[in-house]
Design a protein around this motif. Sequence first.
Motif, PDB file in Angstrom:
ATOM      1  N   PRO A 246      35.535  37.178  41.148  1.00 20.46           N
ATOM      2  CA  PRO A 246      35.971  37.005  39.749  1.00 20.46           C
ATOM      3  C   PRO A 246      36.205  35.557  39.334  1.00 20.46           C
ATOM      4  O   PRO A 246      36.035  35.222  38.163  1.00 20.46           O
ATOM      5  N   GLU A 247      36.580  34.673  40.266  1.00 23.58           N
ATOM      6  CA  GLU A 247      36.851  33.280  39.896  1.00 23.58           C
ATOM      7  C   GLU A 247      35.597  32.533  39.471  1.00 23.58           C
ATOM      8  O   GLU A 247      35.667  31.593  38.682  1.00 23.58           O
ATOM      9  N   ARG A 248      34.452  32.960  39.991  1.00 23.41           N
ATOM     10  CA  ARG A 248      33.215  32.217  39.739  1.00 23.41           C
ATOM     11  C   ARG A 248      32.224  32.975  38.869  1.00 23.41           C
ATOM     12  O   ARG A 248      31.102  32.516  38.665  1.00 23.41           O
ATOM     13  N   VAL A 249      32.626  34.120  38.354  1.00 21.32           N
ATOM     14  CA  VAL A 249      31.674  34.975  37.646  1.00 21.32           C
ATOM     15  C   VAL A 249      31.056  34.281  36.438  1.00 21.32           C
ATOM     16  O   VAL A 249      29.869  34.502  36.130  1.00 21.32           O
ATOM     17  N   ASP A 250      31.796  33.431  35.744  1.00 18.59           N
ATOM     18  CA  ASP A 250      31.275  32.771  34.541  1.00 18.59           C
ATOM     19  C   ASP A 250      30.385  31.578  34.849  1.00 18.59           C
ATOM     20  O   ASP A 250      29.722  31.056  33.941  1.00 18.59           O
ATOM     21  N   PHE A 251      30.369  31.129  36.093  1.00 17.88           N
ATOM     22  CA  PHE A 251      29.660  29.897  36.440  1.00 17.88           C
ATOM     23  C   PHE A 251      28.338  30.130  37.173  1.00 17.88           C
ATOM     24  O   PHE A 251      27.511  29.220  37.244  1.00 17.88           O
TER      25      PHE A 251
END
Length: 305
Positions: A246-251
């Motif tokens: 979840p911490e990197r899902v947007d990147f």
Amino acid sequence: MVDSFSRIVRLGEGLGATGRLSDAAMDRALTALHACANKLARRPVRGLLAVATEACRRAGNGPEFVARVEAETGLRLRIISAREEAELAMESCAPLLEASDRRALLFDIGGGSTEIAWIRIHPGHRMPELIGTISVPVGVVTLSERCGPSCFTEAGFHAVVDEVAARLRGFDAVHCIGQEIRAGGVRLMGTSGTVTTLAGVAMALPRYRRLLVDGQVLEACDADQALGDLFALGRDGLAAHPCVGPERVDFVLPGCAVYAAIRRVWPVPRLTVADRGLREGILLRLMRLDRTAQRRPGRFWPGCG
């Protein structure tokens, strides 16, 4: 390595819109830097080099942030140029080069920018030569803020690919990189969360393991298939994937779009994946300086900071 620490702080969040580091981003970074300072205080540190990169280079209040870091943590950050950033990445990745390599194209897809280094390998020399470098002002954080949701669509994803590829073609023309690739002996190396994620997916790892990924050579078709698999997952699938989370899902997809642009402009058949970068380059540089200082009688360790 006796200790390590890393944390995603998104220091450049909002920078594209305001030209400044936000208070929230600086506070997140300072929390992480306090943790670093505490770890250093528990060790007999002989030399220290702490650097800041693209976010601080671009931000109008970058120097103010650096001063605040020193006042609150005791760490003296130095804002380095894009070329020095590329040199440090090159130094860390040099052990992955092979005797048959004539040239190397090293890329680092960061949060605020993408660094490209064009490298010449001299047979018999330990350290390669940096021929040229370019810093493209697009990274996973800036792209996520500007067009993140659209990267989950085919049209939005390919629009980013087109934009980045257009920025790279001038660098390609100056150094005749395409011609060198056709002649053979050019190694494509990537160091960033994007390429290590692609490797983890291509290798079908149940969870990410650095020792299995660092130095792995992927066939371009396998990396492309991994990219397609990630795109097909969508937001929820990426958040649940063990190599994303979840911490990197947007990147992830913005980074994949940058990688796809690099592949479009420079179609090298294989990709060497490096889970190493600035930190390892700094360590190697400090070790080299230390050895040099020890070989000179009467010279003291200079203390990098």
